[in-house]
Design a protein around this motif. Structure first.
Motif, PDB file in Angstrom:
ATOM      1  N   SER A 294      17.083 -51.741 -52.236  1.00  0.00           N
ATOM      2  CA  SER A 294      18.031 -50.662 -52.548  1.00  0.00           C
ATOM      3  C   SER A 294      17.390 -49.599 -53.438  1.00  0.00           C
ATOM      4  O   SER A 294      17.625 -48.398 -53.268  1.00  0.00           O
ATOM      5  CB  SER A 294      19.271 -51.244 -53.236  1.00  0.00           C
ATOM      6  N   LEU A 295      16.580 -50.046 -54.394  1.00  0.00           N
ATOM      7  CA  LEU A 295      15.877 -49.110 -55.265  1.00  0.00           C
ATOM      8  C   LEU A 295      14.913 -48.244 -54.461  1.00  0.00           C
ATOM      9  O   LEU A 295      14.842 -47.023 -54.661  1.00  0.00           O
ATOM     10  CB  LEU A 295      15.122 -49.884 -56.346  1.00  0.00           C
ATOM     11  N   ALA A 296      14.168 -48.863 -53.540  1.00  0.00           N
ATOM     12  CA  ALA A 296      13.220 -48.099 -52.721  1.00  0.00           C
ATOM     13  C   ALA A 296      13.942 -47.037 -51.897  1.00  0.00           C
ATOM     14  O   ALA A 296      13.457 -45.903 -51.756  1.00  0.00           O
ATOM     15  CB  ALA A 296      12.443 -49.047 -51.809  1.00  0.00           C
ATOM     16  N   LEU A 297      15.110 -47.384 -51.362  1.00  0.00           N
ATOM     17  CA  LEU A 297      15.890 -46.422 -50.584  1.00  0.00           C
ATOM     18  C   LEU A 297      16.407 -45.289 -51.476  1.00  0.00           C
ATOM     19  O   LEU A 297      16.356 -44.106 -51.092  1.00  0.00           O
ATOM     20  CB  LEU A 297      17.062 -47.129 -49.903  1.00  0.00           C
ATOM     21  N   ALA A 298      16.882 -45.639 -52.672  1.00  0.00           N
ATOM     22  CA  ALA A 298      17.378 -44.611 -53.601  1.00  0.00           C
ATOM     23  C   ALA A 298      16.253 -43.663 -54.007  1.00  0.00           C
ATOM     24  O   ALA A 298      16.461 -42.442 -54.133  1.00  0.00           O
ATOM     25  CB  ALA A 298      17.985 -45.275 -54.835  1.00  0.00           C
ATOM     26  N   MET A 299      15.043 -44.189 -54.188  1.00  0.00           N
ATOM     27  CA  MET A 299      13.903 -43.333 -54.530  1.00  0.00           C
ATOM     28  C   MET A 299      13.587 -42.373 -53.386  1.00  0.00           C
ATOM     29  O   MET A 299      13.320 -41.192 -53.600  1.00  0.00           O
ATOM     30  CB  MET A 299      12.686 -44.217 -54.845  1.00  0.00           C
ATOM     31  N   GLU A 300      13.621 -42.884 -52.177  1.00  0.00           N
ATOM     32  CA  GLU A 300      13.335 -42.049 -51.006  1.00  0.00           C
ATOM     33  C   GLU A 300      14.355 -40.919 -50.893  1.00  0.00           C
ATOM     34  O   GLU A 300      13.992 -39.759 -50.649  1.00  0.00           O
ATOM     35  CB  GLU A 300      13.349 -42.913 -49.751  1.00  0.00           C
ATOM     36  N   GLN A 301      15.625 -41.250 -51.081  1.00  0.00           N
ATOM     37  CA  GLN A 301      16.680 -40.238 -50.996  1.00  0.00           C
ATOM     38  C   GLN A 301      16.549 -39.212 -52.119  1.00  0.00           C
ATOM     39  O   GLN A 301      16.776 -38.009 -51.906  1.00  0.00           O
ATOM     40  CB  GLN A 301      18.050 -40.916 -51.034  1.00  0.00           C
ATOM     41  N   ALA A 302      16.163 -39.669 -53.314  1.00  0.00           N
ATOM     42  CA  ALA A 302      16.002 -38.760 -54.442  1.00  0.00           C
ATOM     43  C   ALA A 302      14.869 -37.766 -54.185  1.00  0.00           C
ATOM     44  O   ALA A 302      14.963 -36.581 -54.516  1.00  0.00           O
ATOM     45  CB  ALA A 302      15.742 -39.545 -55.724  1.00  0.00           C
ATOM     46  N   MET A 303      13.792 -38.242 -53.582  1.00  0.00           N
ATOM     47  CA  MET A 303      12.642 -37.374 -53.307  1.00  0.00           C
ATOM     48  C   MET A 303      12.951 -36.352 -52.215  1.00  0.00           C
ATOM     49  O   MET A 303      12.319 -35.295 -52.141  1.00  0.00           O
ATOM     50  CB  MET A 303      11.433 -38.217 -52.905  1.00  0.00           C
ATOM     51  N   ARG A 307      16.295 -31.359 -56.422  1.00  0.00           N
ATOM     52  CA  ARG A 307      16.364 -31.370 -57.884  1.00  0.00           C
ATOM     53  C   ARG A 307      14.977 -31.387 -58.490  1.00  0.00           C
ATOM     54  O   ARG A 307      14.001 -31.802 -57.862  1.00  0.00           O
ATOM     55  CB  ARG A 307      17.135 -32.609 -58.367  1.00  0.00           C
ATOM     56  N   SER A 308      14.908 -30.994 -59.746  1.00  0.00           N
ATOM     57  CA  SER A 308      13.676 -31.116 -60.521  1.00  0.00           C
ATOM     58  C   SER A 308      13.951 -32.027 -61.713  1.00  0.00           C
ATOM     59  O   SER A 308      15.068 -32.504 -61.895  1.00  0.00           O
ATOM     60  CB  SER A 308      13.200 -29.737 -61.001  1.00  0.00           C
ATOM     61  N   GLY A 309      12.924 -32.264 -62.528  1.00  0.00           N
ATOM     62  CA  GLY A 309      13.100 -33.154 -63.672  1.00  0.00           C
ATOM     63  C   GLY A 309      13.148 -34.609 -63.223  1.00  0.00           C
ATOM     64  O   GLY A 309      12.515 -35.006 -62.236  1.00  0.00           O
ATOM     65  N   HIS A 326       6.642 -35.889 -59.414  1.00  0.00           N
ATOM     66  CA  HIS A 326       5.205 -36.141 -59.466  1.00  0.00           C
ATOM     67  C   HIS A 326       4.832 -37.522 -60.000  1.00  0.00           C
ATOM     68  O   HIS A 326       3.724 -37.982 -59.743  1.00  0.00           O
ATOM     69  CB  HIS A 326       4.520 -35.067 -60.327  1.00  0.00           C
ATOM     70  N   ARG A 327       5.722 -38.161 -60.749  1.00  0.00           N
ATOM     71  CA  ARG A 327       5.355 -39.410 -61.396  1.00  0.00           C
ATOM     72  C   ARG A 327       6.428 -40.478 -61.224  1.00  0.00           C
ATOM     73  O   ARG A 327       7.625 -40.207 -61.303  1.00  0.00           O
ATOM     74  CB  ARG A 327       5.130 -39.198 -62.910  1.00  0.00           C
ATOM     75  N   LEU A 328       5.953 -41.703 -60.993  1.00  0.00           N
ATOM     76  CA  LEU A 328       6.793 -42.907 -61.019  1.00  0.00           C
ATOM     77  C   LEU A 328       6.335 -43.736 -62.204  1.00  0.00           C
ATOM     78  O   LEU A 328       5.143 -44.054 -62.329  1.00  0.00           O
ATOM     79  CB  LEU A 328       6.640 -43.707 -59.721  1.00  0.00           C
ATOM     80  N   LYS A 329       7.263 -44.069 -63.077  1.00  0.00           N
ATOM     81  CA  LYS A 329       6.920 -44.860 -64.263  1.00  0.00           C
ATOM     82  C   LYS A 329       7.819 -46.089 -64.314  1.00  0.00           C
ATOM     83  O   LYS A 329       9.036 -45.998 -64.175  1.00  0.00           O
ATOM     84  CB  LYS A 329       7.091 -44.029 -65.531  1.00  0.00           C
TER      85      LYS A 329
END
Length: 344
Positions: A294-303, A307-309, A326-329
């Protein structure tokens, strides 16, 4: 070794060849047909050798059935007749009202590992069969497991610093029973193995129907082997992806990953890397596969948005995941605060 007939001495030699150089082995023997067959086959194998490991027979009495003590005594008598030492270890203390099979299994392996260290043994040998493997695959399917889970049991794992080996995985339960019947060796039958209150017996009862449709133990065990092969290949790909991301991140903190490079990876590799990174720093792991997906899907949708920031910030298994364009932490989450007591 697909026959359901008695296990030939040559087949047993092939199954046990990898243990010839071990200093000592602990045989986990409950008294049921599978473990009694393990005891008899290992004793026959060792007698035929000029040298080899010392064999130590251990029975774990969980104290859950009134017959268990007598069954342990029968194992001791059989071990003595084969010239092998035997110990009975008891699971003492309160037993949980829920999750009893899992708790009993954990206690069993804990006691067996302790016995192995005492005996100077390198391995604990259990009598899991192809039928057990098939049931494990069905259980994992029912839980929605991924490739790693569907690979089910491996021939060896490590637990509490001791190798747990399952040399009888290629064999059917029928073959072990046929072996004992031919040798005239008695064994106990545990009624809980047919108790529908537990998951495994319910799945076991379905096996004849599944087998009639071509989904018997042999097919399910073959599926597990193929899943294990695919899982190993994907783990190698995940290793390579880690090295690739490190090369894209020179001079930066190891927890700050190039988001574009990460999102360019195949979805399965992204999920595996998320699990690795979260479990490495999280305080509440291991992370659940479904939540990582679910997290991987949410990251894909966010990208995909504009939005910025900070595009996403989420906590999972005691880790904080922050994503920008630009960054995943991924870092450890701060400890949870204890709930404050309300004043009267």
């Amino acid at each position: 070794m697909s026959s359901d007939g008695p296990v030939a001495a040559a087949d047993a030699r092939a199954l046990f060849a990898g243990f010839a150089g071990a200093p000592a082995l602990v045989l986990a023997v409950s008294g049921g047909p599978d473990s009694i067959a393990l005891l008899w086959l290992m004793a026959r194998w060792r007698r035929a050798r000029k040298s080899g490991p010392a064999l130590h027979v251990v029975t774990v009495d969980h104290g859950l059935r009134k017959e268990s003590a007598a069954e342990a005594r029968e194992v001791k008598r059989l071990a003595a007749s084969l010239g092998l030492p035997h110990r009975t270890l008891r699971w003492t203390g309160d037993k949980p009202k829920t999750g009893l099979p899992a708790a009993a299994r954990d206690a069993r392996y804990r006691l067996l590992a302790r016995a192995a260290r005492t005996a100077g043994a390198s391995h604990v040998l259990t009598a899991h069969t192809r039928d057990d493997q098939a049931e494990t695959v069905l259980m994992r399917m029912a839980r929605g497991s991924g490739l790693t889970g569907l690979a089910a049991m491996t021939d060896q794992t490590e637990r509490d610093g001791i190798r747990i080996a399952r040399p009888l995985l290629p064999l059917s339960k029928a073959a072990l029973i046929a072996t004992l019947d031919k040798a005239g060796i008695a064994y106990a039958v545990d009624p809980t193995n047919a108790d529908p209150h537990f998951t495994r017996p319910r799945l076991r009862a379905l096996m004849p129907v599944l087998a009639a449709e071509g989904l018997g133990p042999h097919a399910l065990a073959r599926l597990a082997a193929r899943m294990a092969r695919a899982d190993a290949a994907l783990e190698l790909m995940a290793d390579g992806a880690e090295r690739f991301l490190a090369l894209r991140n020179p001079g930066r903190a190891p927890d700050a990953i190039d988001a574009g490079a990460f999102m360019g990876l195949a979805e399965e590799i992204r999920v595996r890397l998320l699990l690795r990174m979260i479990n490495a720093v999280g305080r509440e792991g291991p992370a659940e596969l479904g939540k990582a997906e679910s997290l991987a899907l949410a990251m894909e949708q966010a990208m995909e948005g504009t939005r910025s920031g900070i595009l996403l910030k989420q906590t999972l298994a005691g880790a904080v995941i922050s994503l920008t364009r630009h960054r995943l932490k991924i870092a450890s989450a701060p400890p949870r605060r204890a709930a404050s007591r309300k004043r009267p």
